[in-house]
Enzyme design. Structure first.
Site, PDB file in Angstrom:
ATOM      1  N   LYS A 270     -14.932   0.236  14.120  1.00  0.00           N
ATOM      2  CA  LYS A 270     -13.699  -0.540  14.177  1.00  0.00           C
ATOM      3  C   LYS A 270     -13.173  -0.618  15.606  1.00  0.00           C
ATOM      4  CE  LYS A 270      -8.985  -0.750  12.290  1.00  0.00           C
ATOM      5  NZ  LYS A 270      -8.026  -0.202  11.299  1.00  0.00           N
TER       6      LYS A 270
ATOM      7  N   ASN B  23       0.854  -1.186   0.000  1.00  0.00           N
ATOM      8  CA  ASN B  23       0.000   0.000   0.000  1.00  0.00           C
ATOM      9  C   ASN B  23       0.895   1.242   0.000  1.00  0.00           C
ATOM     10  OD1 ASN B  23       0.555   0.771   2.874  1.00  0.00           O
ATOM     11  ND2 ASN B  23      -0.482  -1.193   3.266  1.00  0.00           N
TER      12      ASN B  23
ATOM     13  N   LYS C 248     -12.589  -4.224  17.260  1.00  0.00           N
ATOM     14  CA  LYS C 248     -11.234  -4.668  17.584  1.00  0.00           C
ATOM     15  C   LYS C 248     -10.995  -4.770  19.088  1.00  0.00           C
ATOM     16  CE  LYS C 248      -9.787  -4.198  13.201  1.00  0.00           C
ATOM     17  NZ  LYS C 248      -9.234  -5.236  12.337  1.00  0.00           N
TER      18      LYS C 248
ATOM     19  N   LYS D 216       9.796 -16.943  -9.836  1.00  0.00           N
ATOM     20  CA  LYS D 216       9.138 -15.852 -10.534  1.00  0.00           C
ATOM     21  C   LYS D 216       8.133 -16.400 -11.552  1.00  0.00           C
ATOM     22  CE  LYS D 216       9.952 -11.895 -13.572  1.00  0.00           C
ATOM     23  NZ  LYS D 216      10.928 -11.112 -14.337  1.00  0.00           N
TER      24      LYS D 216
END
Length: 410
Positions: free
Chosen positions: A338, A208, A342, A286
């Protein structure tokens, strides 16, 4: 925390001088003795009487006070303190320090001292960002001065940006840290940061856009308050901070193992942008095109939830568990849900939509959500967010310690 420490407080001439009155009270609450020095410009914003009443001490204003100067009072003042605090530190005062000028009591004290100096800058945003001020800032830091703030926000002049003086409790925390008695002294804080890389094959991975800048700034701020920091980082773009124990990982599974190894901790802050999924059928070699034009089929498996795992511990759970929520819509609603899902104590939520430039950028705009509700902070530099959040963590751990010491009666 500051019992019997002697603080020489220089109050500069700016609208933020009113905060110096609360700063005096906060310092004295913690056992410090405060000797105030009020500049001529400072008297335009606060009165000597109010400063003296709160400090319980004489206010010094004039370099040429005959009673004091018969015994070189300015030399004595400058060297009898454990720490000199300048709040607000105006652009003018910083310029005098950088140039070595001594044309009034405050600047003379600052030049005549070998005591450490802590500055809390406060000025208009354009004054703060002006190249001359930034040169002066670099010079006074090179000369050994410590800096707390400034923060970003709305200003009395109607503008917005960095230049607001740090809040009194932030300055108190910086004072304690400067004196080797930071509010997090003796505390172990675990911080995760950066992205994780989940391999597809030996040369490709899923990742990310997290740079690791916010987690790095937070680890730095916590260490500055005296904490022993364990910094578990994925492959971040920014270098890790100095003065902390750095553990480098690649994948979410490695990060979870490193976190578990680092425990116990008094607080754990999960600022890392951990991949929710990994490639279950990652190739050992790969992957090659097979000539059919068809992409390889990737099967995904859910990664372990690091935040939930630590927040849900029945034994050895950190006193304070803080998560981060990077959202692109309905930020507060999703982050609030959340936090409950959590089981963590706080969630630090932010909007990372591409238009904000926050993920991978130098600024952040966060909302801190706890059991009492949501507190939104203005957009500011990530290091300022870090210092403010570190001060909040220190205050929370201090309050928890007070409750434990009192047997839960507070």
């Amino acid at each position: 925390m500051l019992h019997a420490k002697r603080i020489l407080l220089i109050i500069g001439g700016g609208i933020a001088a009113y905060k110096a009155l609360d700063l005096i009270r906060r310092l004295r609450e913690r056992g410090a003795a405060v000797t105030p020095v009020l500049t001529r410009a400072g008297t335009e914003f606060v009165t000597p009487l109010s400063v003296s009443a709160l400090a319980g001490a004489k206010v010094h204003q004039d370099l040429f006070d005959l009673t004091d100067e018969a015994e070189m009072g300015h030399i004595q003042l400058s060297r009898s303190a454990d720490l000199i605090v300048v709040a607000p530190a105006t652009a003018d005062l910083m310029a005098k320090m950088a140039q070595g000028r001594a044309d009034d009591l405050a600047s003379t004290l600052l030049l005549a001292t070998d005591t450490r100096v802590l500055l809390a800058p406060a000025m208009n945003v354009r004054m703060w960002t002006h190249p001359a001020t930034q040169r002066n800032l670099a010079q006074v830091q090179a000369d050994g001065a410590l800096i707390v703030g400034p923060n970003a926000g709305d200003m009395a002049c109607g503008e917005y940006g960095p230049g607001r003086m740090a809040e009194p409790l932030e300055i108190v925390a910086a004072v304690a840290a400067a004196l080797g008695n930071g509010p997090l002294q003796g505390k172990h804080v675990l911080v995760t940061s950066g992205p994780t890389h989940e391999p597809i094959d030996p040369v490709r991975y899923i990742a990310n856009r997290s740079s690791g800048a916010q987690g790095t700034a937070l680890a730095t701020a916590l260490a500055a308050l005296g904490a022993r920091v364990t910094f578990v980082t994925g492959p971040a773009l920014v270098p890790p901070p100095g003065g902390v124990a750095v553990v480098r990982v690649e994948t979410a599974a490695e990060m979870l193992a490193a976190v578990q190894t680092a425990l116990p901790a008094d607080a754990a802050v999960f600022a890392a942008a951990v991949a929710d999924w990994r490639v279950a059928n990652a190739a050992g070699q790969k992957m090659k095109k097979d000539g059919t034009g068809q992409p390889p089929a990737l099967a995904f498996a859910e990664n372990a939830d690091i935040l939930a795992a630590i927040a849900g511990m029945t034994e050895g759970r950190p006193q304070l568990v803080v998560g981060f929520a990077a959202e692109t819509q309905d930020v507060v609603e999703h982050a609030t849900a959340k936090r409950l899902r959590k089981g963590c104590d706080w969630i630090v939520a932010n909007d990372v939509s591409p238009a904000t430039g926050i993920m991978g950028g130098s600024e952040n705009a966060v909302t801190v959500i706890d059991a009492a509700g949501a507190e939104s902070w203005p957009r500011m530099a990530k290091d300022l967010v870090a210092r403010r959040l570190a001060a909040r963590i220190a205050a929370a751990l201090g309050a928890m310690a007070d409750v434990e010491a009192s047997g839960g009666d507070i």
